[in-house]
Design a protein around this motif. Structure first.
Motif: not given
Length: 49
Positions: A23-33, A38-39
């Motif tokens: 859950i922490g990894a998903v939140i980290f990946a989907l956080r604003p900014g 990633a780009e």
């Protein structure tokens, strides 16, 4: 520690720890900014030195 104790630990606390990590990894990946970061990371192999 015997097998039964380790099995109970894996079934309860280790599963909970893995779920919290996921859950922490998903939140980290989907956080604003994170899109910009990633780009930029995706362009690293294409940059010429």
């Amino acid at each position: 520690m015997d097998y039964t104790t380790l099995r109970q630990f894996a079934d309860s606390w280790a599963l909970l720890a893995m779920t919290v990590f996921f859950i922490g990894a998903v939140i980290f990946a989907l956080r604003p900014g994170s899109r910009e970061a990633a780009e930029q990371a995706a362009q690293i192999p294409l940059k010429e030195d």
